[in-house]
Design an enzyme around this catalytic site. Sequence first.
Site, PDB file in Angstrom:
ATOM      1  N   TYR A 163       0.848  -1.193   0.000  1.00  0.00           N
ATOM      2  CA  TYR A 163       0.000   0.000   0.000  1.00  0.00           C
ATOM      3  C   TYR A 163       0.887   1.248   0.000  1.00  0.00           C
ATOM      4  O   TYR A 163       1.713   1.425   0.890  1.00  0.00           O
ATOM      5  CB  TYR A 163      -0.877  -0.055   1.251  1.00  0.00           C
ATOM      6  CG  TYR A 163      -1.737   1.136   1.534  1.00  0.00           C
ATOM      7  CD1 TYR A 163      -2.141   2.022   0.543  1.00  0.00           C
ATOM      8  CD2 TYR A 163      -2.187   1.369   2.833  1.00  0.00           C
ATOM      9  CE1 TYR A 163      -2.950   3.109   0.844  1.00  0.00           C
ATOM     10  CE2 TYR A 163      -3.007   2.448   3.134  1.00  0.00           C
ATOM     11  CZ  TYR A 163      -3.368   3.319   2.137  1.00  0.00           C
ATOM     12  OH  TYR A 163      -4.171   4.398   2.430  1.00  0.00           O
TER      13      TYR A 163
ATOM     14  N   LYS B  53      -1.844  -1.205  -3.852  1.00  0.00           N
ATOM     15  CA  LYS B  53      -2.858  -0.167  -3.655  1.00  0.00           C
ATOM     16  C   LYS B  53      -2.156   1.187  -3.758  1.00  0.00           C
ATOM     17  O   LYS B  53      -1.235   1.465  -2.992  1.00  0.00           O
ATOM     18  CB  LYS B  53      -3.522  -0.310  -2.283  1.00  0.00           C
ATOM     19  CG  LYS B  53      -4.502   0.805  -1.951  1.00  0.00           C
ATOM     20  CD  LYS B  53      -5.153   0.568  -0.603  1.00  0.00           C
ATOM     21  CE  LYS B  53      -5.939   1.782  -0.114  1.00  0.00           C
ATOM     22  NZ  LYS B  53      -6.300   1.628   1.327  1.00  0.00           N
TER      23      LYS B  53
END
Lengths: 292, 292, 292, 292
Positions: free
Chosen positions: A137, A165
Amino acid sequence: MKNVPLKGIIAYPITPFDKNEKVDIKLYKKLVERLVKSGSHGIAPLGSTGVLPYLTDDEKEAITEVTLQQVNGRLPVMVGVSNLTTERTIYHAKFAEKVGANAVMIIPMSYWKLTDDEIVQHYDKVASSISVPIMAYNNPATGGVDMSPKLLKRLLEIPNVTMIKESSGDVQRMHFLRKELGEEVAFFNGSNPLALAAFAAGATGWCTAAPNLIPKLNIELYNAIKNNNLVEAQEKFYKQLELLQFIVSKGLPRSIKAGLTILNEDGGYLRSPLKEMNQLEIEKLTDILSKI
Amino acid sequence: MKNVPLKGIIAYPITPFDKNEKVDIKLYKKLVERLVKSGSHGIAPLGSTGVLPYLTDDEKEAITEVTLQQVNGRLPVMVGVSNLTTERTIYHAKFAEKVGANAVMIIPMSYWKLTDDEIVQHYDKVASSISVPIMAYNNPATGGVDMSPKLLKRLLEIPNVTMIKESSGDVQRMHFLRKELGEEVAFFNGSNPLALAAFAAGATGWCTAAPNLIPKLNIELYNAIKNNNLVEAQEKFYKQLELLQFIVSKGLPRSIKAGLTILNEDGGYLRSPLKEMNQLEIEKLTDILSKI
Amino acid sequence: MKNVPLKGIIAYPITPFDKNEKVDIKLYKKLVERLVKSGSHGIAPLGSTGVLPYLTDDEKEAITEVTLQQVNGRLPVMVGVSNLTTERTIYHAKFAEKVGANAVMIIPMSYWKLTDDEIVQHYDKVASSISVPIMAYNNPATGGVDMSPKLLKRLLEIPNVTMIKESSGDVQRMHFLRKELGEEVAFFNGSNPLALAAFAAGATGWCTAAPNLIPKLNIELYNAIKNNNLVEAQEKFYKQLELLQFIVSKGLPRSIKAGLTILNEDGGYLRSPLKEMNQLEIEKLTDILSKI
Amino acid sequence: MKNVPLKGIIAYPITPFDKNEKVDIKLYKKLVERLVKSGSHGIAPLGSTGVLPYLTDDEKEAITEVTLQQVNGRLPVMVGVSNLTTERTIYHAKFAEKVGANAVMIIPMSYWKLTDDEIVQHYDKVASSISVPIMAYNNPATGGVDMSPKLLKRLLEIPNVTMIKESSGDVQRMHFLRKELGEEVAFFNGSNPLALAAFAAGATGWCTAAPNLIPKLNIELYNAIKNNNLVEAQEKFYKQLELLQFIVSKGLPRSIKAGLTILNEDGGYLRSPLKEMNQLEIEKLTDILSKI
């Protein structure tokens, strides 16, 4: 795409507190149930929205367990296990796997800026301790470190790091990932106002707290994309854009809590130093929600 | 200046670890003793250099206690007590006061961007729980929130917030503080390469990890300023500038640890994900230290 | 320092216009005379303050000639000759030399970002066309290109590029220049609010429009530095800081023109699209000037 | 959309020079003819690609006239008329209108940062001097001023300012324009790597130098969007993305000139200080073009 258990709308629950700023587990279960029933395609506890860094280890474990019990296999669950130290990240990743998480999400939380090698080693050590897939992420605004597309590419070489992400808010990062890694890369958008641009760029899914407030519109946008109907996707996107911009600019835990109250749902309390929205902000949010 | 127990060179010890990444208390005491004997004017455990955010609550308490025991009143001690939640910050601030700290330092660690009001309330709640003075610390690069000079001015209205540490690297912030708050404001420089500019701007002190490696030059710079001798201050500053830039660019815990080894002092190990400097960096640091 | 005809306070006149937005040469001569008599150590026509890029070639030549006539050898004159194309820069540099300029100043004005090699060639071609020394001027905020300290170092290898003017607002650039190039480098500060920090860092001079309004304070600051009296320099600096910040934030041509009016001096008119300050800004400036 | 003569792919020719750096009008006509025949939907001389700011007034007039003669009504022509002063902008806008331009494009070139009011007055004065529609162009990277979406909205209130070109590279600016101004706003994308995201956001057209090299792919992308076929648009976009990124990162005049040479077309010479690409860059571009 192998070992990618998530797609579509990944819903992020808030972690509600009671008056004394203790985690309110009973209310949390209710909020998770709402998200499951909303039509979202996955549930992601202990994200930024779930104020992961503000919780004790015990609280994190309780939230993890109760999420898996409540979802009970109806949807894939991805648990946030990020921590400043590698040792604690491994600890929470193993716990999440043990109680049945389908995936874990890891942001390289940094106080001291980490070198690329330190970040790769951090992910590598965690990845080799578990078997479930990892979503790496990138969110410089909260995590404090900005992973370049080249570094993300390196991370994807670790066997069970299978998802990215991107929350840097720069759609060109997604272009890079897709171009470098081909159609097989599973990248997810974490920047709400970029939802349309990210899907246009080929994102596999959208990680978002918005389904706490407007699940129908979120899912309709995704479906329009799936149906290769850009005109409809545009229409659905512009209907929700003002809300997406507002909740991002005001902070997700604050905004979702206030939005739930406006929708006559209990969102509990926040933990200090985070404070409730002020009256002006609540009125603005009420206005935005009423127009949708 | 009332209630300002610090001035001059405030030295920041690293927190050393053993091979198994446990805090090495015995070595830590030795490193603190070195700093006391170096001629520095204050000791500041559990700063960024001391990897505060990577420690457990128990470890923080142990470091706090042992620092005060070791310094034993010879110099003022300011303990870092920053935490993401207000509750934990109060807890550690009270502990530091209880065991004899002369001041505490607080940076508003943020994951979710805090509003100015949230930050003021955070400091206010901590300040009203203790009696020792507080240094409010601004360092957007590590803490993730950038407190404007106007916000810092608001914080100084809280009775025992009496000191500001500016590490944003922008000397104009210091100009603002001095101009707005007059000669009575106690602002400290936390950006090593700005040491000369900050003293020229009127800084009360310099918060730095450099005395772990070059205490003599640090103190000579301060003395030249005290003697109103800018020419000499310039000379002393340019002698140490390359080292100051290097340790900041490479990260203080990593750099100080490597520098101690080069000076034949034991600096212990780092805690993951932080890693040792590579060979090339060590050679560069060796070269810089040898020229001083 | 060889071939460095400037030091101390280098004063930048504005270029005044009449009601029809034509250059007002008569008024300009009067404004230059004021600066010469103010005690400044050099005069620099056709800088940013003199709205160089808004003038035609004929107007630039007229301003150049009339400045040298008016100053008449009493002070060194450095003429701005920057232009987007190399050919026009050479043209104006040769003109300035022909009519007696002691130096020329060149900022690499860019529309298309220039590579380092393009910038070096640009300076090299101009430098080999003239014999007077060149001040290389770095100001990313107006010129649109940010020359790194390393590039500035390359430029100084060109024989008659002997001076650097740094207006990036980052004092660490000046530290780099001094450290890399030694005490012999002539670097000038072009960022007004950094006047004290730059002199503390060893700047040879200060390029500024402020002597149009507060010459006495500007010169007193320089003298305090020359006398190695940091305490007095601080005092003089903080007295003028608010004005320095204001004129920079509002734009120099607008601010100097308004300031002259407040001081009962004729500053003429501006050329569109530049407009006069609004009433609120004029009141603020009146207040700042009245307190000095 | 009223008074909007442009849509689709708006092609920007380079301005070629001969060996002596004089504008090569004969070659320019040939390059314009190629663009007309390429299938593009409009021609835009004197843009950034056409090195407008590096040309004399006479050269600008010659390029304007010859473009309209060569296109001869086959496509709409939008002429760049930007200038630092309002007077010169009006002059060139009137000239363009007189010789038959269908629209003019204006970027608020700034040396001194302009206030919003100054920018509005600048556009207003030009707009009231001509009858053809104006495209307001935002490109902070070249023009040096960043017009906020709110300012762009104000500009659109001027009757013949009917089009916006956004080159800030931030797709959220386009979202704002569309959301604030509705489907009737004509906004154009000027950031090549954002071509897909901008069309997904609802852009009316794409202002680009790419048709000098890859007109077919540019037009296929636009057609896929018109056919509401996002899947095909994605495919066409990713095929050309590497080229788009390359020509932007290296500078359009340099890149288009080199690309023409690679395609065995004469692209003429550049005007100093702009220099040819180096061998390594040419090889990279050759490789990118060969893969398309």
